[in-house]
Design a protein around this motif. Structure first.
Motif, PDB file in Angstrom:
ATOM      1  N   LYS A 232      -5.766 -32.870   6.064  1.00 54.67           N
ATOM      2  CA  LYS A 232      -7.216 -33.505   6.778  1.00 54.67           C
ATOM      3  C   LYS A 232      -6.082 -34.591   7.324  1.00 54.67           C
ATOM      4  O   LYS A 232      -6.671 -35.062   8.877  1.00 54.67           O
ATOM      5  CB  LYS A 232      -8.185 -33.479   5.785  1.00 54.67           C
ATOM      6  CG  LYS A 232      -8.945 -32.492   4.736  1.00 54.67           C
ATOM      7  CD  LYS A 232      -9.967 -32.472   4.507  1.00 54.67           C
ATOM      8  CE  LYS A 232      -9.295 -33.747   3.053  1.00 54.67           C
ATOM      9  NZ  LYS A 232      -8.272 -33.651   2.283  1.00 54.67           N
ATOM     10  N   SER A 233      -5.710 -35.131   6.888  1.00 55.97           N
ATOM     11  CA  SER A 233      -5.240 -36.521   7.643  1.00 55.97           C
ATOM     12  C   SER A 233      -4.651 -36.036   8.431  1.00 55.97           C
ATOM     13  O   SER A 233      -4.381 -37.016   9.591  1.00 55.97           O
ATOM     14  CB  SER A 233      -4.695 -37.480   6.151  1.00 55.97           C
ATOM     15  OG  SER A 233      -5.590 -37.642   5.289  1.00 55.97           O
ATOM     16  N   THR A 234      -3.498 -34.997   8.500  1.00 54.38           N
ATOM     17  CA  THR A 234      -2.231 -35.054   9.110  1.00 54.38           C
ATOM     18  C   THR A 234      -3.086 -34.633  10.965  1.00 54.38           C
ATOM     19  O   THR A 234      -2.341 -34.810  11.332  1.00 54.38           O
ATOM     20  CB  THR A 234      -1.377 -33.511   8.481  1.00 54.38           C
ATOM     21  OG1 THR A 234      -0.846 -33.924   6.980  1.00 54.38           O
ATOM     22  CG2 THR A 234      -0.251 -33.867   9.817  1.00 54.38           C
TER      23      THR A 234
ATOM     24  N   PHE B   5     -12.016 -41.320  11.145  1.00 58.36           N
ATOM     25  CA  PHE B   5     -11.892 -41.953  10.401  1.00 58.36           C
ATOM     26  C   PHE B   5     -11.517 -41.222   8.977  1.00 58.36           C
ATOM     27  O   PHE B   5     -12.029 -40.302   8.994  1.00 58.36           O
ATOM     28  CB  PHE B   5     -13.259 -42.400   9.533  1.00 58.36           C
ATOM     29  CG  PHE B   5     -14.446 -43.110  10.118  1.00 58.36           C
ATOM     30  CD1 PHE B   5     -14.340 -44.727   9.464  1.00 58.36           C
ATOM     31  CD2 PHE B   5     -15.092 -42.365  11.613  1.00 58.36           C
ATOM     32  CE1 PHE B   5     -15.499 -45.659  10.267  1.00 58.36           C
ATOM     33  CE2 PHE B   5     -16.336 -43.667  11.852  1.00 58.36           C
ATOM     34  CZ  PHE B   5     -15.833 -44.485  11.732  1.00 58.36           C
ATOM     35  N   ASP B   6     -10.589 -41.536   8.552  1.00 60.18           N
ATOM     36  CA  ASP B   6      -9.916 -41.118   7.630  1.00 60.18           C
ATOM     37  C   ASP B   6     -10.325 -41.807   5.720  1.00 60.18           C
ATOM     38  O   ASP B   6      -9.241 -42.512   5.513  1.00 60.18           O
ATOM     39  CB  ASP B   6      -8.531 -41.316   7.285  1.00 60.18           C
ATOM     40  CG  ASP B   6      -7.195 -40.675   6.554  1.00 60.18           C
ATOM     41  OD1 ASP B   6      -8.636 -39.939   5.832  1.00 60.18           O
ATOM     42  OD2 ASP B   6      -6.374 -40.707   6.438  1.00 60.18           O
ATOM     43  N   GLU B   7     -11.232 -40.882   5.126  1.00 62.36           N
ATOM     44  CA  GLU B   7     -11.778 -40.945   4.032  1.00 62.36           C
ATOM     45  C   GLU B   7     -12.215 -42.514   4.287  1.00 62.36           C
ATOM     46  O   GLU B   7     -12.046 -43.427   3.084  1.00 62.36           O
ATOM     47  CB  GLU B   7     -10.780 -41.143   2.843  1.00 62.36           C
ATOM     48  CG  GLU B   7     -10.047 -39.195   3.284  1.00 62.36           C
ATOM     49  CD  GLU B   7      -9.890 -38.518   1.517  1.00 62.36           C
ATOM     50  OE1 GLU B   7     -10.069 -39.589   0.688  1.00 62.36           O
ATOM     51  OE2 GLU B   7      -9.009 -37.924   1.928  1.00 62.36           O
ATOM     52  N   PRO B   8     -12.831 -42.986   4.823  1.00 62.23           N
ATOM     53  CA  PRO B   8     -13.279 -44.165   5.466  1.00 62.23           C
ATOM     54  C   PRO B   8     -14.090 -45.182   3.630  1.00 62.23           C
ATOM     55  O   PRO B   8     -13.877 -46.467   3.570  1.00 62.23           O
ATOM     56  CB  PRO B   8     -14.527 -44.670   6.651  1.00 62.23           C
ATOM     57  CG  PRO B   8     -15.491 -43.130   5.745  1.00 62.23           C
ATOM     58  CD  PRO B   8     -13.840 -41.871   5.853  1.00 62.23           C
TER      59      PRO B   8
END
Ligand SMILES: Nc1ncnc2c1ncn2[C@@H]1O[C@H](COP(=O)(O)OP(=O)(O)O)[C@@H](O)[C@H]1O
Ligand SMILES: [Mg+2]
Lengths: 272, 315
Positions: free
Chosen positions: A62-64, A192-195
Motif C-alpha cells: 500500500k505505502s509503496t 495520506f499514509d495511515e495518517p
C-alpha cells in the motif's frame, strides 16, 4: 499461493457518471526495490474530488503504491518504476524519466504515518511549501497560512501561538499541522499514509472528519490499516495483496458485496 | 516470610535451601574484576584531579607575588625583564586572534563538508572521504607548524609582501585546516541523526535537496552543529605546536593577525623549554597561564557537552 490470487482481476470498467472525472490512473504499474518486485501490474483509477482508500494486510504494498504518486521512491537508489501513472487533465505519465519529481510533488502533497513537523514555528511549518517556491510576500503567506490552518481545523487552537515551536503541539495537533502544511500550496491531490495510526481515538476522529470535509476541494488517496476507517471515509476502495490489486470498486460495493472471495475473507476478518 | 501455612508443592520441600544463595567463588572473582576496573578508572580521574590541584597550587604561589588586578589589567607580559610584568592580556589576545583566524577557516569549511557528506555525497564518496579527513586530524601538529612556517608563510608573503616570517595569520590558517575534521565529523553525525521522516516531509513539499539540507536538516541538527563548533573552538584555544612554531613567541598585544605574537600555550612551551629557574615567579607564571587556558577550554567543553546532550534529546 492459491490460483485465485495469481490471476489479477481485471479492473471494473466503471461506466462513470458524467460528473466523475479522472484525476490520476495507474496503468500497468510495476515497482522494484532493487531486485524485489513490490508492485505487480497495478491498474487503478483515482477520481477527482473523491476519497480512494487502499486497504490490505501489512506488507502488501500500500505505502509503496501511494509513494509512487509523488515519486518518493526517487529519493533512494536502486528503486525502479515501470508502467504509468497518468495525471489528468494534463494526461502526462508522471513516472516518465523526463518528468521532474519536484514538479510532481508541487501538485501532489503527502501526509505521513507519524506526524513529522519541521523544527520550526507553527507558522513557518505551514509556510514551508511557499518558502521553497520563493513565495515570500508577507500578506500572501499570512493569508495562506491562516486559510490552511482553518481548513485543517487547527486555527482556533493555534492562532495565538503561531510563533511557538511546532514540537509543543500534541500528536493530533501535529498531524493536523502536517495536513495544513500540505494544503497551504493548494495541491490537486493529497496522499495520506495511515495518517491516524499514531494517534488516539479522539485525534483519529478529528482527522477523519477533516478528510471528509477536504474531499470537496481535493482528490484524496489514503492508505489505512483500519477497515472501518476505509468504510467510513472513502468513496472507492482498493484491496491489495502481495503487491497486486485484488479488487477495486465503490466502497459500499467492496464492503457489502465484494466480488472476490479473497477480499471478502479479509473484510470479514477471516484473513489478514 | 509467609506467616500462613500453605500446602507446599513437594519439589520445593526437598530442594536444597542453599541452592539459590550467593556462590563465594563466583563472588570473589566478580569483586576482583570490579576492583581492577575501578582502579583503571581511578587512575584517569586521579590524574585529572592531580593536574587541577597542581595548577591551582602553583598559581596560588604565583598570585602571592603578582596581584590579580595586574594579571588581568596589565597589557605587558615580560617575565624575563629585570622588572617583569605579568599581564595575561597579550597572551590571551594571541590565543584569541589565532583561534579566530582558524575558526574563520574551519567553521565554514567544516560545515560545508558536513552538509555535503551527510546530505549529498553518495555512499561510496562518503566512505572514501572519511579516511582522508581522519588522516587530516591525525597528522602531528608539529608537522602542521612547520608546514605553516616554511610553506604557507612564504606563500602569503607573495600576496602580502610586508608580512613578517612569524605571524598569526599563517599559524591560524593552518590551524583551521587541522580543525576542519573535528568540526565536520561531529556536525555530520548530528545531521545524520536527523530522522529520515523529516527529510521526506520536506521533499514531499517539493523542496530541493539543497533546500532540505539548509532549511530542515541543519536547523534540526543545530545543537549538534553548535557542539561541533564549540569543540572546534576549544581545540583552537588549546593548540600549541602550530602557534609556537609559526606565530613567533613574542607576546604582542594586538588584534592584527599579520603580526607575530605569542599565545598562552606557546608561552608555556617556551618556559617549559627551560629559560627560567624552577620555583621563580616567572616559572610559576606558566601555571597561572595554564590555569587560564584550563578554565577557558573547560567552559567551552562543558558548553559543548551540554549542547550535545540537548540535541540527542531532541529526537
Ligand atoms: N525500502 C525497501 N526496500 C526493500 N523492500 C521494501 C522497502 N520498503 C518496503 N519493502 C517491501 O515491499 C513490500 C511492500 O511494503 P509496503 O509498501 O511498505 O507495505 P504496506 O504499506 O502495505 O504495509 C513489503 O514486502 C516490504 O517488505
Ligand atoms: Mg505502510
Amino acid at each position: 499461493m492459491s490460483a485465485v490470487l495469481k490471476t489479477a482481476l481485471p479492473v471494473r470498467e466503471s461506466p462513470a457518471p458524467e460528473s466523475l472525472a479522472l484525476k490520476a490512473e495507474a496503468k500497468g504499474l510495476d515497482f522494484y526495490y532493487g531486485a524485489f518486485k513490490a508492485l505487480k501490474n497495478l491498474h487503478m483509477p483515482v477520481y477527482e474530488k473523491k476519497v480512494t482508500a487502499l486497504i490490505g494486510p501489512s506488507g502488501c504494498g500500500k505505502s509503496t503504491f501511494l509513494r509512487s504518486f509523488n515519486r518518493m521512491h526517487d529519493l533512494y537508489p536502486g528503486n525502479r518504476y515501470q508502467g504509468e501513472i497518468r495525471m489528468y487533465p494534463d494526461n502526462v505519465n508522471i513516472l516518465a524519466p523526463d518528468v521532474d519529481p519536484i514538479e510532481v510533488r508541487m501538485r501532489i502533497s503527502m501526509v505521513f504515518q507519524k506526524p513529522n513537523p519541521f523544527p520550526k514555528t507553527i507558522y513557518e511549518n505551514v509556510a514551508y511549501g511557499m518558502r521553497v517556491r520563493n513565495i515570500n510576500r508577507k500578506s500572501t503567506v499570512d493569508e495562506k497560512v491562516e486559510k490552511a490552518l482553518r481548513e485543517a481545523a487547527l486555527w482556533m487552537e493555534v492562532k495565538d501561538r503561531l510563533h511557538d515551536l511546532a514540537f509543543n503541539l500534541s500528536g493530533g495537533q501535529q498531524q493536523r499541522l502536517c495536513i495544513a502544511r500540505a494544503l497551504a500550496t493548494d495541491p490537486e491531490m493529497l496522499l495520506f499514509d495511515e495518517p491516524t495510526s499514531a494517534l488516539d481515538p479522539i485525534a483519529t476522529a478529528s482527522i477523519e472528519e477533516l478528510v471528509d470535509e477536504l474531499r470537496q476541494r481535493v482528490t484524496i488517496l489514503i492508505v489505512t490499516h483500519n477497515m472501518q476507517q476505509a468504510a467510513r471515509i472513502s468513496d472507492y476502495t482498493a484491496y491489495m495483496y502481495l503487491g497486486e490489486i485484488i479488487e477495486f470498486g465503490e466502497t459500499d460495493q467492496i464492503f457489502i458485496k465484494p466480488r472476490n472471495k479473497q477480499t471478502e475473507d479479509y473484510i470479514t476478518g477471516r484473513f489478514g | 516470610m509467609a506467616t500462613v501455612d500453605l500446602p507446599r508443592p513437594a519439589a520445593m520441600a526437598i530442594a536444597d535451601p542453599d541452592r539459590l544463595k550467593h556462590k563465594f567463588s563466583r563472588n570473589i572473582k566478580e569483586r576482583i574484576i570490579e576492583m581492577i576496573l575501578f582502579l583503571a578508572a581511578l587512575v584517569s580521574v586521579a590524574t585529572t584531579l592531580g593536574i587541577v590541584f597542581i595548577l591551582f597550587y602553583e598559581s596560588l604561589a604565583f598570585f602571592r607575588h603578582v596581584p590579580l588586578v595586574d594579571f588581568f589589567t596589565d597589557t605587558m607580559w615580560t617575565p624575563l625583564f629585570s622588572e617583569p610584568r605579568y599581564g595575561i592580556a597579550p597572551l590571551l589576545m594571541g590565543t584569541l586572534v589565532t583561534s579566530a583566524v582558524a575558526l574563520c577557516v574551519a567553521i565554514p569549511v567544516g560545515t560545508v563538508i558536513a552538509i555535503y557528506l551527510s546530505e549529498f555525497a553518495p555512499f561510496s564518496v562518503r566512505e572514501a572521504a572519511k579516511p582522508f579527513l581522519e588522516l587530516l586530524g591525525g597528522v602531528p601538529t608539529i608537522v602542521y607548524g612547520y608546514f605553516a612556517l616554511v610553506f604557507v608563510t612564504p606563500l602569503l608573503q607573495k600576496v602580502f609582501p610586508g608580512l613578517p616570517g612569524f605571524n598569526m595569520l599563517s599559524a591560524g590558517l593552518v590551524m583551521g585546516v587541522m580543525i576542519i575534521p573535528y568540526i565536520s565529523s561531529v556536525a555530520e553525525d548530528a545531521m545524520r541523526a536527523v530522522p529520515m521522516s523529516l527529510r521526506e516531509g520536506s521533499y514531499a513539499m517539493g523542496a530541493t535537496r539543497f533546500q532540505t539540507a539548509t532549511r530542515v536538516v541543519t536547523p534540526a541538527a543545530i545543537s549538534g552543529i553548535a557542539a561541533a563548533y564549540i569543540l572546534g573552538i576549544s581545540r583552537a584555544v588549546g593548540e600549541t605546536m602550530i602557534v609556537a612554531v609559526a606565530a613567533g613567541m613574542q607576546p604582542n598585544f594586538t588584534i592584527n593577525p599579520a603580526e607575530p605574537a605569542s599565545t598562552i600555550t606557546a608561552y608555556i612551551v617556551q618556559v617549559a623549554l627551560g629559560d627560567l629557574p624552577h620555583g621563580s615567579v616567572g616559572y610559576q607564571s606558566i601555571f597561572a597561564a595554564g590555569l587560564m587556558l584550563f578554565l577557558l577550554t573547560l567552559v567551552f567543553n562543558i558548553l559543548g557537552h551540554w549542547m550535545r546532550r540537548k540535541y540527542r534529546e531532541a529526537y
